[in-house]
Structure formats: structure tokens, C-alpha cells
Design an enzyme around this catalytic site. Structure first.
Site, PDB file in Angstrom:
ATOM      1  CG  ASP A  52      -2.035  -0.994   1.145  1.00 40.34           C
ATOM      2  OD1 ASP A  52      -2.386  -1.410   0.022  1.00 40.34           O
ATOM      3  OD2 ASP A  52      -2.563  -1.376   2.209  1.00 40.34           O
ATOM      4  CE1 TYR A 111       4.160  -6.850   3.568  1.00 40.81           C
ATOM      5  CE2 TYR A 111       3.452  -9.147   3.627  1.00 40.81           C
ATOM      6  CZ  TYR A 111       3.521  -7.924   2.989  1.00 40.81           C
ATOM      7  OH  TYR A 111       2.936  -7.774   1.747  1.00 40.81           O
TER       8      TYR A 111
END
Length: 258
Positions: A52, A111
Site C-alpha cells: 500500500d 513482513y
């Protein structure tokens, strides 16, 4: 037509995300523009994940098809030359099979989320961490995190606009470590899964921060997961502390013989 795997590092602040968008800068568009400087386009590249706006990458993976046979080193050097001054770098490159796919061949995504605990405004780390002005209870956060590891319905922890067909995901690991940096104490959240839902990591970290601050208990996180209701989620933390840290394949296209 040879296919190449690219390992891509980028600072997400200037971009509206990885995916190409109309009238907004994106990492995908930056890489495709650099490819067009090497061979006539248009070029369409695939990636392991769509980060994003504001999210960073240490090791995003993408693939591209080119007409010319390039040595991986020369291709990465040429792309890095044409990517300047964007904060995007090709850190590795390899030729792969024609049917190899950065997204569909991936076995695991990793992540990292960085949270800085200090009251004074961040200067050097600004835009690279989520800053909270308090010390958090790491033991409580680890206790809460254990409820999220495994195969679950993560409806509570996914965006209301998530396009995934199912909220069922297996979170293989969620580790929280505390480390001293030049800027102060940081918490590092490391998450591993084959795939993630939209906003899943930021929803999880934002909720765990509430546990660390004492506003939630670990049992509250278990109850929120069981609720399967987006409204039961804690706050979604901002994007600037999130990094796509790695993507795993078998075999690893970037492996080097020792």
C-alpha cells in the site's frame, strides 16, 4: 523471450503503493519506465505482493519479460541507472523459467513492522517507523500474539475492501523482539505466512499496541479474533513502519553456488 526475477528495494513514502495507478506515482510504474528505457514497451511486470501507499520493501520480488538476453548483473545495473532519482533499487536479478511467476510461485511472504518507543519526535527515522510516545508491555503483546498464530478466520483483521476470496489464512509466525537503536528502543514484529489479507499486518500490529499500552488484554485479542467482525479490531496502525521483508521460493531464484 527470457524472463527475469527482480529483487526490489524501495522507500514507500513517495508512492501511492506498488501497483500502477492513474495519475499517481507507483513503484511498478517506476520499474516499468526503467525497463522501457532498455527495450521498447509497454512493459507489464508481476509482483509477489501489492504494498500500500507508504509501505516499504526490503525484498519485494517481481518478474519481467524482455526480448533481449541480458546477463542478470548487467540488467540490474542498467535498471538502477534509469531508476534514479526514485528511491527504488534492484538488489538482485536472475533469469528464470518462462512459466515462473513472482506471485504464484511464492511459497511464503515475510513482513517486518518497526515501532519506535520514544516521546521526542523522530528525525532520522521519520517515515521509517511508527512512533508511539510510551513504553509498551512486550510480554503482554507476545501473549496476545500467540492467539493469532495458526489457521484462523481473520475477518476481524482484514480491510473491509479486501478482495481475497476467503478470510481463512495460516499465520506461521508472529515474533516480537525489542532492540536498542541509535534512535531509541524499537519493537520489531516479524510475520510469516504464505499470503496475507489486505491490511492484515497493520490491523494486527495496531491491535497488539493496544495490549502493550494496557488498553486491551491478551484475552481481548482472542475474543476479537473469534468475533470474525471487522468492528472488533483495534486501530489500524500507519503504513510507514511496514516492510515487505522477503519472499520465499523453491528453488530460490537468487541462490548462488558457494
Amino acid at each position: 523471450m527470457p524472463r527475469y526475477a527482480l529483487k526490489v528495494e524501495y522507500h514507500g513514502a513517495p508512492f501511492a503503493g506498488w501497483q500502477r495507478q492513474r495519475d499517481q506515482p507507483s513503484v511498478q510504474a517506476a520499474v516499468e519506465s526503467a525497463l522501457a528505457r532498455l527495450e521498447p514497451g509497454p512493459h507489464g511486470i508481476g509482483a509477489a505482493g501489492r504494498t500500500d501507499a507508504g509501505v516499504h520493501a526490503l525484498a519485494q520480488v517481481a518478474h519481467c519479460d524482455l526480448a533481449k538476453n541480458w546477463t542478470p548483473f548487467r540488467l540490474s545495473e542498467a535498471l538502477n541507472h534509469h531508476l534514479k532519482p526514485d528511491p527504488v533499487a534492484i538488489t538482485d536479478c536472475a533469469q528464470v523459467a518462462p512459466d515462473w511467476h513472482a506471485r504464484f510461485s511464492a511459497l511464503e511472504r515475510r513482513y517486518l513492522f518497526r515501532l519506535l518507543m520514544r516521546r521526542a519526535p523522530a528525525t532520522h527515522m521519520r517515515g521509517l517507523v511508527w512512533q508511539v510516545p510510551r513504553t509498551l508491555d512486550v510480554a503482554a503483546m507476545r501473549s496476545a500474539a500467540r492467539h493469532l498464530v495458526g489457521h484462523h478466520d481473520f475477518t476481524t483483521f482484514r480491510s473491509s475492501i479486501c478482495q481475497a476470496a476467503s478470510p481463512m489464512k495460516t499465520l506461521d509466525a508472529l515474533d516480537i523482539t525489542e532492540t536498542e537503536t541509535l534512535a531509541g528502543r524499537e519493537l520489531h514484529f516479524r510475520l510469516r505466512a504464505r499470503s496475507f489479507l489486505h491490511n492484515q499486518v497493520r490491523s494486527i500490529v495496531g491491535t497488539l499496541e493496544r495490549v502493550g499500552a494496557g488498553a486491551w488484554t491478551p484475552q481481548d485479542v482472542k475474543s476479537a479474533l473469534a468475533a470474525r467482525d471487522r468492528s472488533a479490531c483495534g486501530p489500524v496502525c500507519p503504513p510507514q513502519g511496514l516492510y515487505l521483508a522477503g519472499v520465499c521460493y523453491d528453488p530460490d531464484p537468487f541462490a548462488r553456488d558457494v
